[in-house]
Scaffold this motif. Structure first.
Motif, short mmCIF file in Angstrom:
data_model
loop_
_atom_site.label_atom_id
_atom_site.label_comp_id
_atom_site.label_asym_id
_atom_site.label_seq_id
_atom_site.Cartn_x
_atom_site.Cartn_y
_atom_site.Cartn_z
N GLY A 165 43.41 22.49 12.38
CA GLY A 165 43.09 21.13 12.78
C GLY A 165 41.87 21.01 13.67
N TYR A 166 41.61 19.78 14.09
CA TYR A 166 40.34 19.49 14.78
C TYR A 166 40.22 20.19 16.12
CZ TYR A 166 42.91 16.06 17.65
OH TYR A 166 43.79 15.46 18.52
N LYS A 167 41.35 20.53 16.77
CA LYS A 167 41.26 21.15 18.09
C LYS A 167 40.73 22.58 18.04
CE LYS A 167 44.48 18.40 20.79
NZ LYS A 167 45.61 18.41 21.74
N PRO A 187 62.49 10.89 26.50
CA PRO A 187 62.87 10.00 25.39
C PRO A 187 61.77 9.74 24.37
CG PRO A 187 63.61 9.10 27.50
CD PRO A 187 62.67 10.22 27.81
N VAL A 188 60.50 10.02 24.71
CA VAL A 188 59.41 9.66 23.79
C VAL A 188 58.67 10.86 23.23
CG1 VAL A 188 59.06 7.39 24.81
CG2 VAL A 188 57.81 9.36 25.73
N VAL A 189 58.99 12.07 23.67
CA VAL A 189 58.29 13.26 23.19
C VAL A 189 58.88 13.71 21.87
CG1 VAL A 189 57.80 15.69 23.64
CG2 VAL A 189 57.62 14.04 25.48
N ARG A 190 58.02 13.89 20.84
CA ARG A 190 58.49 14.32 19.52
C ARG A 190 58.14 15.77 19.21
NH1 ARG A 190 56.10 9.41 18.61
NH2 ARG A 190 54.31 10.36 17.54
N ASN A 191 57.13 16.33 19.87
CA ASN A 191 56.76 17.71 19.61
C ASN A 191 57.88 18.64 20.08
OD1 ASN A 191 55.48 20.41 20.07
ND2 ASN A 191 53.65 19.34 19.40
N PRO A 192 58.42 19.47 19.20
CA PRO A 192 59.60 20.28 19.57
C PRO A 192 59.35 21.22 20.74
CG PRO A 192 58.66 21.03 17.47
CD PRO A 192 58.01 19.73 17.79
N HIS A 201 52.60 24.24 20.49
CA HIS A 201 52.60 22.79 20.27
C HIS A 201 51.24 22.29 19.80
CE1 HIS A 201 50.91 23.27 24.29
NE2 HIS A 201 50.50 22.00 24.27
N ILE A 202 50.19 23.07 19.96
CA ILE A 202 48.84 22.60 19.63
C ILE A 202 48.53 22.81 18.16
CG2 ILE A 202 46.38 22.90 20.13
CD1 ILE A 202 47.16 23.57 23.00
N TYR A 203 48.85 23.99 17.63
CA TYR A 203 48.63 24.25 16.20
C TYR A 203 49.96 24.12 15.46
CZ TYR A 203 44.03 26.32 17.30
OH TYR A 203 42.75 26.55 17.72
N LEU A 204 50.67 23.04 15.70
CA LEU A 204 52.01 22.86 15.16
C LEU A 204 52.01 22.91 13.63
CD1 LEU A 204 54.93 22.20 16.09
CD2 LEU A 204 54.37 19.78 15.72
N HIS A 205 52.89 23.73 13.06
CA HIS A 205 53.09 23.88 11.61
C HIS A 205 51.89 24.49 10.89
CE1 HIS A 205 56.70 21.71 12.32
NE2 HIS A 205 56.19 20.49 12.31
N ASN A 206 51.00 25.15 11.61
CA ASN A 206 49.82 25.71 10.92
C ASN A 206 50.19 26.79 9.94
OD1 ASN A 206 50.47 27.61 12.89
ND2 ASN A 206 48.33 28.10 13.36
#
Length: 632
Positions: A206-208, A430-435, A452-457
């Motif tokens: 991804g872009y990061k 309550p609002v965080v979705r990243n596991p 959490h940054i390269y999630l699912h890469n």
């Protein structure tokens, strides 16, 4: 804001190449153009090209390339404190023929100006002398400066990399440069070749990941690094980093700084930064969201300086990010002029292809497709400048992982940590979705965890025909992990991407973009704020929020929601339409890199997660980019 391009080397570029380049850069400067040619004593040819967008001193006398004495300048950007620099130079006996900033920068870079700005002892070395002059300047710039007496061409880029500057070295040692890749292709007369490794990096990580390396989307094409100058002369190419970034061994934090001092210092410096960036001979527009970043700038401009603010907002179709109530509240309370833009899904694929072609690259996030439409509306309303809130998150915290990193920084501090953890559980969890980030102590137990940054890469790598596995890396700028994350986001991950996309989107419509949070004094001060002040009561940007108290409406300052534009790609791409599906899966060079069956499976899904949505968008952009390259 303008476009620059040129060459230094043994070739005499034909007039046809010059005409092609001027045509390719006209969108960056529709108000005028200029050409400078010179042959040095040792037989090298120098070419400087400029396309002008008139912001300061619109008179033709400020046209470029500008010559004074033995110096010639082609300049893209703005010198915000040009009045103050000019006064220093005038006190030293220099006279000026214009009222704009270009002549000020040109005079500052010449030998007499360097001596005046450096206290009378300018370094004999050209780059070190120019570095001393630039130290007196606040602004954004990409410039080409030719010193005729030395036969040396200097390329320079601003501290944060707000303005782009690409370069390409030829087999015979020649150096081409320009504001966009297409300008170098026009000058060389041949298409640039895609860098396939960088494309795979973009698809998988991804872009990061894109600005952790010097590579670009074209083989051999590089950008002048931010805060750096390159000098091309008879001896070759050499560089100088004229602005040192913080590093791990240098910790400027003032632990005795009170929260009140942090608030006061931030308020003073942000107000001054906005004041400088309001300088223009044409009216300015403001990009407006419902968050604190853009509204800090808007409210300072309106309430402190009495500016007649016109805000422009993209209205989100995703309820998770919808912020109409906040925007309308500020518009009413401050009496602002306001224009909202509702993105249309009609013509998405054709529009995206146009944008990919304009960027000479894949579009890095879907939000910048919509941002492009926003810039179009700003230009249609007659504006040539937009102001945005880029980098507030990186200076004062703002991302969800900053909360977890703050907890790690406070770990072991007793009651302070206990209160921070309680607030995290109440307001952030309550609002965080990243596991990864659903564990409040993820960085307490594993300070270097970055999954959490390269999630699912790993899933995305599995969709490629050739393996690509590049682990996450980051630079060591600061001993405190939270600060180090923020600095990596500022210099390598988030802000470079935003600046790249902002520049191209705005300049497509001949609009200059300004970012007041990217101010050297404000940045330096923000680094001295103790980490314990950055988050309060479970709210990020604690210092910035209080700094704006009494200027920004309390409704904005006390809003805990993380707002900003986002949209799933399927909101724009109707995959139920057989024609759309056929267009996406049509024969293309992209299938040499990506498994077509994997993309078909994504299209078959009824819904996509956030990561999968980004991956599908990236594939679409890569497909269009490679098709354009094949047709070039």
């Amino acid at each position: 804001m303008c476009g620059i391009a040129g060459y230094i080397g043994r070739r005499c570029l034909p007039d046809d190449a010059v005409r092609r380049c001027h045509a390719a850069m006209r969108h960056r400067g529709p108000d005028g153009s200029g050409t400078f040619r010179r042959c040095t004593a040792d037989g090298r040819h120098v070419l400087l090209l400029h396309a002008r967008l008139s912001i300061l001193d619109p008179d033709p006398r400020s046209g470029q390339p500008m010559q004074r004495g033995g110096g010639v300048l082609a300049f893209n950007g703005e010198l915000y404190n040009f009045s103050e620099v000019r006064e220093r130079l005038e006190r030293g006996g220099l006279a000026f023929d214009t009222t704009g900033d270009t002549e000020v920068l040109l005079r500052a870079l010449d030998p007499q100006g360097r001596s005046l700005l450096c206290g009378g002892h300018a370094a004999e070395d050209l780059l070190h002398g120019m570095a001393g002059a630039l130290d007196a300047c606040e602004g954004m710039w990409a410039f080409a400066y030719f010193d005729a007496s030395r036969g040396t061409l200097v390329l320079g880029r601003d501290r944060f990399g707000e303005k782009p500057l690409y370069y390409l070295r030829d087999d015979d040692g020649g150096l081409y440069f320009g504001s966009e890749p297409k300008l170098l292709a026009a000058l060389t007369g041949r298409p640039l070749r895609p860098d396939t490794e960088h494309l795979r990096r973009y698809l998988v990580n991804g872009y990061k990941s894109l600005y952790k390396t010097r590579q670009t989307f074209f083989a051999g094409l590089r950008q002048v690094p931010a805060g750096t100058m390159l000098a091309a002369d008879a001896g070759g190419l050499r560089g100088l980093c004229y602005w040192e970034r913080p590093h791990a061994a240098h910790d400027p934090v003032q632990e005795d700084m009170s929260f009140a001092d942090a608030v006061r210092g931030t308020r003073e410096r942000l107000i001054r930064s906005v004041e400088l960036r309001l300088r223009a001979d044409v009216p300015l527009a403001f990009c407006m969201s419902g968050g604190i970043d853009s509204n800090s700038l808007i409210c300072i401009a309106r309430r402190v300086f009495g500016y007649d603010v016109h805000g422009f907002t993209v209205m989100n179709t995703d309820a998770r990010y919808e912020e109409r109530e906040c925007v309308e509240h500020v518009v009413r309370e401050l009496g602002l002029r306001h224009t909202s833009v509702s993105p249309s899904v009609a013509g998405f694929l054709d529009g995206l292809r146009t944008l990919v072609r304009a960027h000479d690259a894949p579009v890095l996030t879907i939000s910048y497709y919509v941002h492009w439409l926003l810039m179009q509306r700003i230009r249609q309303q007659g504006y040539a400048i937009s102001i945005s809130g880029t980098a507030a998150d990186e200076l004062f915290t703002g991302y969800y992982d900053h909360h977890n990193l703050y907890l790690a920084a406070m770990y072991g501090s007793g009651a302070l940590y206990d209160k921070a953890l309680e607030n995290w559980r109440r307001h952030v969890a309550p609002v965080v979705r990243n596991p990864y980030l659903q564990d409040p102590e993820v960085f307490v137990h594993a300070p270097q965890e970055r999954g959490h940054i390269y999630l699912h890469n790993d899933r995305f790598a599995g969709a490629l025909r050739q393996p690509f596995d590049e682990p996450f890396t980051e630079h060591a700028y600061h001993a405190v992990p939270l600060r180090n994350r923020m600095l990596n986001e500022l210099f390598h991950e988030a802000v470079p991407v935003i600046l790249h996309e902002d520049d191209l989107n705005a300049m497509y419509h001949s609009v200059e973009n300004r970012s007041p949070f990217l101010d050297r004094d404000l940045f330096d001060f923000s680094l001295r704020i103790p980490v314990r002040h950055l988050v309060r009561d479970g709210m990020a940007k604690a210092v910035l929020r209080e700094a704006m108290r009494g200027i920004v409406p309390d409704m904005i300052l006390d809003n805990r929601r993380k707002v900003g534009f986002n949209a799933p790609v399927l909101d724009f791409l109707d995959v139920r339409d057989s024609a759309v599906r056929a267009q996406v899966l049509a024969d293309s060079p992209v299938w040499d890199f990506v498994r077509r069956d994997a993309v078909a499976q994504l299209l078959d899904g009824r819904s996509l997660g956030n990561s999968e949505s980004k991956f599908l968008f990236n594939i679409l952009c890569c497909k269009m980019f490679l098709e354009d390259c094949a047709d070039a």
